[in-house]
Design a protein around this motif. Structure first.
Motif, PDB file in Angstrom:
ATOM      1  N   SER A  81      34.316  40.321  48.078  1.00 40.04           N
ATOM      2  CA  SER A  81      34.911  39.538  46.861  1.00 40.04           C
ATOM      3  C   SER A  81      35.034  38.652  45.702  1.00 40.04           C
ATOM      4  O   SER A  81      35.514  38.963  45.131  1.00 40.04           O
ATOM      5  N   ILE A  82      34.790  37.845  46.529  1.00 37.34           N
ATOM      6  CA  ILE A  82      34.376  36.505  45.623  1.00 37.34           C
ATOM      7  C   ILE A  82      33.416  36.002  45.234  1.00 37.34           C
ATOM      8  O   ILE A  82      32.948  36.051  43.382  1.00 37.34           O
ATOM      9  N   SER A  83      32.382  36.353  45.633  1.00 36.80           N
ATOM     10  CA  SER A  83      31.007  36.224  44.848  1.00 36.80           C
ATOM     11  C   SER A  83      30.512  36.863  44.125  1.00 36.80           C
ATOM     12  O   SER A  83      29.952  36.248  42.806  1.00 36.80           O
ATOM     13  N   PRO A  84      30.269  38.114  44.058  1.00 36.74           N
ATOM     14  CA  PRO A  84      30.424  38.624  42.995  1.00 36.74           C
ATOM     15  C   PRO A  84      31.719  38.510  41.308  1.00 36.74           C
ATOM     16  O   PRO A  84      30.425  38.591  40.042  1.00 36.74           O
ATOM     17  N   LEU A  85      32.775  38.024  41.582  1.00 35.05           N
ATOM     18  CA  LEU A  85      33.149  37.324  40.055  1.00 35.05           C
ATOM     19  C   LEU A  85      32.353  36.558  39.076  1.00 35.05           C
ATOM     20  O   LEU A  85      32.985  36.079  38.712  1.00 35.05           O
TER      21      LEU A  85
END
Ligand code: 5MY
Ligand code: ATP
Length: 387
Positions: A81-85
């Motif tokens: 959820s975080i890295s793809p942002l």
């Protein structure tokens, strides 16, 4: 699929490694694993493997008795959820890996904490490392060389809270700082404490880091705050507490020593230029702001608590900016976000709602609490300044 551990701390048994306490927050404690020089040069294959894995990393372990999620879940969330942002997660985020803990190592870490207890932040004293199965290895963002420059700060809420009144003159962070100081003033039993809370140095507004991209006044204030922080750190040796405003100034490290740190003016001018350039042109803080904003609820509110939890994760991370010399004698700037941990919204929802209410009802967004707490929010001071 759950992330796999990269190593097992049990393999440190029988080595002469030691642990050094580096820092802590409400949910985690960070240690350095230190090997004696002779161990580094004379390891057999098994041990040199763990030594290689630990190289350039710090051990981040969960605290006991918190409502935080176990590290495998935090890591899985970070990956999904975080890295793809972020366009370039390797460059923008402090990298982290799962490591299996070992009960005897946890006991060792707790013995170190007990020894260090008096030096710890007052509200963290007595807290311990959890007897958890997993911890993390995180990329070490401290200075690598004595001349490196390091800045650590929490960007916090880079857009107004959706529940703030339209008449707000303080951002969510400065409103919350005012509330905390106000509370400590009210609960202070002695006159000495009261005057301390009233005469505090206003907390540094994190909006200034972003505003520095377009406002020369903000840029100047960020640079000045770094100077101020370095000076106050050398004068005030008391541990930071929630009530001690020095604890909310950005942490800056210029020479690796706590005492007698030079201010920016004594630091190589090239570092100042590199920092100014980063402040004016980085894409990391705008990216973080946009990600926070995209998760904000529509005016009618949201019932999507997972979205809220993600927004709250993005509002509670740490930014490290390290400037060091590269192999060609030039300067390289590494700026990365850490502590992007999944928030346990079920455990935190009441606190978040309560804080929203208190800040709104108590007039902290508008700075009308009595007595008024001195703040220097970008929304207050920046309003009259031309960009
Ligand atoms: O509520 P806030 O804005 O004061 O943020 C809390 C932080 O306070 P700070 O802004 O650093 O002074 C607080 O930081 P400290 O450990 O108190 O320095 C925690 O990060 C807390 O999150 P969690 O309980 O560890 O999940 C943070 O709680 P969340 O609201 O992010 O869940
Ligand atoms: N990758 C890193 N490199 C260097 N220092 C670090 C790193 N990660 C953490 N630290 C130090 O350890 C401190 C506590 O770490 P961390 O922020 O992970 O704790 P936390 O309990 O998750 O924080 P919070 O209370 O904000 O949730 C940091 O403020 C920082 O000084």
């Amino acid at each position: 699929m759950s992330p796999k551990p990269v190593a097992d701390l049990a393999s440190l048994k029988g080595t002469n490694c030691q642990f050094k306490f580096i820092g802590e927050g409400a949910a985690n404690i960070v240690f350095e694993v230190v090997f004696p020089e002779e161990d580094i040069t004379t390891q057999d294959d098994g041990d040199s493997q763990i030594l290689d894995i630990l190289q350039g990393k710090l051990l981040r372990v969960p605290k006991a008795n918190t409502k935080a999620f176990p590290h495998p879940e935090i890591l899985q969330y970070w990956e999904s959820s975080i890295s793809p942002l972020f366009d370039n997660p390797q460059e923008d985020l402090v990298q982290q890996h799962l490591i299996r803990l070992d009960n005897s190592v946890v006991s060792q870490l707790n013995a170190i904490l007990e020894n260090e207890d008096a030096q710890r932040r007052a509200d963290f004293q007595g807290t311990k490392v959890a007897e958890a199965e997993y911890g993390m290895l995180v990329e070490d963002m401290r200075k690598k060389f004595p001349l490196d420059f390091l800045l650590e700060f929490k960007p916090k809420w880079l857009t107004p809270s959706p529940s703030a009144p339209s008449t707000a003159t303080r951002c969510r962070n400065c409103a919350r700082e005012a509330y905390r100081l106000h509370k400590s003033l009210r609960s202070a039993s002695s006159d000495q404490n009261s005057s301390c809370a009233l005469s505090h140095e206003p907390p540094f507004c994190p909006l200034e880091y972003l505003a520095a991209q377009s406002s020369p006044c903000s840029l100047a204030r960020v640079i000045a705050s770094i100077n101020l922080s370095a000076i106050s750190a050398s004068l005030d040796t008391k541990p930071a507490t929630r009530e001690n405003p020095v604890g909310v100034q950005p942490a800056v490290s210029l020479d690796g020593e706590d005492d007698g740190r030079p201010g920016m003016d004594q630091v190589d001018e090239r570092y100042r230029v590199a920092l100014v350039h980063w402040l004016q042109s980085n894409s990391l803080l705008p990216k973080l702001r946009d990600a926070q904003e995209s998760l904000d609820p529509a005016p009618e509110g949201t019932s999507d608590q997972e979205k809220l939890a993600l927004a709250m994760t993005l509002r509670d991370c740490t930014c490290f900016v390290r400037i060091s010399e590269d192999s060609k004698g030039g300067l390289k700037v590494e700026a990365k976000l850490a502590d992007l941990d999944k928030k346990n919204w079920e455990a935190k929802l009441e606190y978040w709602k309560g804080m929203d209410e208190v800040l709104k009802e108590g007039g902290y967004y508008e700075g009308v609490e009595v007595p008024r707490i001195r703040t220097r929010c970008f929304m207050e001071v920046g309003a009259g300044e031309a960009a």
